[in-house]
Scaffold this active site. Sequence first.
Site, PDB file in Angstrom:
ATOM      1  CG  HIS A 137      32.944  28.057  35.497  1.00 25.85           C
ATOM      2  ND1 HIS A 137      31.849  28.466  36.214  1.00 25.85           N
ATOM      3  CD2 HIS A 137      33.601  29.187  35.138  1.00 25.85           C
ATOM      4  CE1 HIS A 137      31.823  29.799  36.277  1.00 25.85           C
ATOM      5  NE2 HIS A 137      32.890  30.254  35.638  1.00 25.85           N
ATOM      6  CG  HIS A 148      38.960  40.875  33.356  1.00 24.58           C
ATOM      7  ND1 HIS A 148      38.124  41.877  32.969  1.00 24.58           N
ATOM      8  CD2 HIS A 148      38.350  40.260  34.401  1.00 24.58           C
ATOM      9  CE1 HIS A 148      37.047  41.854  33.751  1.00 24.58           C
ATOM     10  NE2 HIS A 148      37.166  40.893  34.619  1.00 24.58           N
ATOM     11  CG  HIS A 208      33.494  42.710  34.808  1.00 25.32           C
ATOM     12  ND1 HIS A 208      33.897  41.403  34.726  1.00 25.32           N
ATOM     13  CD2 HIS A 208      32.841  42.978  33.639  1.00 25.32           C
ATOM     14  CE1 HIS A 208      33.497  40.898  33.559  1.00 25.32           C
ATOM     15  NE2 HIS A 208      32.848  41.832  32.896  1.00 25.32           N
ATOM     16  CG  HIS A 214      41.011  39.314  38.191  1.00 21.11           C
ATOM     17  ND1 HIS A 214      40.162  40.330  37.825  1.00 21.11           N
ATOM     18  CD2 HIS A 214      40.232  38.201  38.205  1.00 21.11           C
ATOM     19  CE1 HIS A 214      38.950  39.857  37.623  1.00 21.11           C
ATOM     20  NE2 HIS A 214      38.956  38.550  37.841  1.00 21.11           N
ATOM     21  CG  HIS A 217      37.370  34.271  39.743  1.00 23.08           C
ATOM     22  ND1 HIS A 217      36.287  34.994  40.173  1.00 23.08           N
ATOM     23  CD2 HIS A 217      37.870  34.948  38.676  1.00 23.08           C
ATOM     24  CE1 HIS A 217      36.131  36.070  39.389  1.00 23.08           C
ATOM     25  NE2 HIS A 217      37.090  36.050  38.483  1.00 23.08           N
ATOM     26  CG  LEU A 218      41.698  31.255  45.303  1.00 24.68           C
ATOM     27  CD1 LEU A 218      42.289  31.464  46.697  1.00 24.68           C
ATOM     28  CD2 LEU A 218      42.475  30.181  44.553  1.00 24.68           C
ATOM     29  NE  ARG A 219      34.882  29.700  40.341  1.00 30.67           N
ATOM     30  CZ  ARG A 219      34.607  30.766  39.604  1.00 30.67           C
ATOM     31  NH1 ARG A 219      34.338  31.940  40.160  1.00 30.67           N
ATOM     32  NH2 ARG A 219      34.596  30.687  38.287  1.00 30.67           N
ATOM     33  CG  ASN A 241      32.963  36.182  41.238  1.00 28.09           C
ATOM     34  OD1 ASN A 241      33.974  35.786  41.787  1.00 28.09           O
ATOM     35  ND2 ASN A 241      32.677  35.876  39.979  1.00 28.09           N
ATOM     36  CG  ASP A 268      39.141  36.658  34.979  1.00 29.00           C
ATOM     37  OD1 ASP A 268      38.620  36.333  36.069  1.00 29.00           O
ATOM     38  OD2 ASP A 268      38.474  37.006  33.986  1.00 29.00           O
ATOM     39  CE  LYS A 320      35.519  42.741  39.529  1.00 35.23           C
ATOM     40  NZ  LYS A 320      36.437  41.900  38.822  1.00 35.23           N
ATOM     41  CB  ALA A 367      31.581  33.620  31.347  1.00 36.25           C
ATOM     42  CG  LEU A 382      31.508  37.128  29.977  1.00 36.48           C
ATOM     43  CD1 LEU A 382      30.253  37.113  30.829  1.00 36.48           C
ATOM     44  CD2 LEU A 382      31.239  37.850  28.645  1.00 36.48           C
TER      45      LEU A 382
HETATM   46  C1  NCD Z   1      34.525  34.944  36.109  1.00 28.33           C
HETATM   47  C2  NCD Z   1      33.973  33.822  37.004  1.00 28.33           C
HETATM   48  O1  NCD Z   1      33.728  32.723  36.513  1.00 28.33           O
HETATM   49  O2  NCD Z   1      33.819  34.054  38.220  1.00 28.33           O
HETATM   50  N1  NCD Z   1      34.274  34.617  34.739  1.00 28.33           N
HETATM   51  C3  NCD Z   1      34.929  35.111  33.657  1.00 28.33           C
HETATM   52  O3  NCD Z   1      34.523  34.812  32.530  1.00 28.33           O
HETATM   53  N2  NCD Z   1      35.994  35.877  33.769  1.00 28.33           N
HETATM   54  C4  NCD Z   1      33.948  36.256  36.495  1.00 28.33           C
HETATM   55  C5  NCD Z   1      34.663  37.452  35.898  1.00 28.33           C
HETATM   56  O4  NCD Z   1      35.768  37.792  36.307  1.00 28.33           O
HETATM   57  O5  NCD Z   1      34.118  38.077  34.980  1.00 28.33           O
HETATM   58 ZN    ZN Z   2      37.403  37.481  37.147  1.00 29.18          ZN
END
Ligand code: NCD
Ligand code: ZN
Length: 345
Positions: free
Chosen positions: A252, A174, A136, A13, A15-17, A41, A248, A99, A264, A219
């Site tokens: 940011h 998560h 999620h 899990h 996030h690479l943006r 996302n 996860d 997802k 988050a 989150l």
């Molecule tokens: C994640 C994000 O910033 O894309 N944020 C987080 O708090 N985990 C999204 C997610 O996995 O809920």
């Molecule tokens: Zn996530």
Amino acid sequence: MNRITLTKPDDWHLHLRDGEAMKSVVGMSAKQMGRAIIMPNLSPPITSAAQAKDYHDRIIESLPKETIFKPLMVLYLTDETSKNEMLEASKTPEVYAAKLYPAGATTNSSNGVTNIRKIYSVLEIMQKEKIPLLIHGEVTDPSVDIFDREAVFIDKVLSKVVRDFPELKIVLEHITTKDAVDYVKGSDKNIAATITPHHLLANRNHMLSGGIRPHFYCLPILKREYPHQDALVAAAISGSNKFFLGTDSAPHYKNEKESACGCAGIFSANAAIELYAEVFDKHKQMQMLEGFSSFFGADFYGLPRNTEKITLEKLSWTVPKSYDFSGAKVVPFFAGSELSWKLLD
Ligand code: NCD
Ligand code: ZN
């Protein structure tokens, strides 16, 4: 034990943006991980197999030279996801899962699913084509307390999906509560869960005691130490193949977290395996780290285990206060604090 060699882990899990932001962080995951499940996302989200393939190619292009890292792509489910799109995804070799974001549950989830019934025909196809559903697991009902949203989701939504799709592979992502640990433990082999380093190493006191610390905000939100954090740790170090690594890591911009309405997400890709090692070592279960980090996720997805190795050395180091993030800054989990294991180059 001063050194440990492990099969290269995978991050189930991540996030690479995208764009420059992705270029700032992708090398960190590639160094630590063999593969990663890439969250869809983005804004706009990755809702088609064709978009997933394009995003995959952008990740490959952004990798530092000579790194081997395999991004495993994920389709973002919406109320409008069609059966045809899911069939297309099942034929797209880059796509490994889909997802479910309940609409409004987290960062960039406004296009998510408003009612699980709306995607039942798509879940039917996923069950048949053996495409894992990543969840999620939080309700979005504003009347439900934010600390209870995972437990209520399990009770009101997940239990029905599991009942109606008994063969569907599901990863509850998560997880943050004892309720989730107990549910996953008590369910059959199709149901598994990922656990983040921050939910293992922190609880809501870290976020709220002595001042509000926005870099601990994510989150699902951090819960109590007892019984929740303790249950997560026990599950991770137990050797049960139903629980595996998923950071996860969600970068940011520093200023967007340190704001009156901060985003988050906790960034941990820079030190993912070291953070997990900290937990396993603290509980004297280092011998359980490899199963959790490198075997159980691959086994669950039906993929071969990695063959490369990594070595960690017992060597204390201080996590940097920030990293460059597309010309600005991202603050990592454990910023300025010491970790006792270091990944060797
Ligand atoms: C994640 C994000 O910033 O894309 N944020 C987080 O708090 N985990 C999204 C997610 O996995 O809920
Ligand atoms: Zn996530």
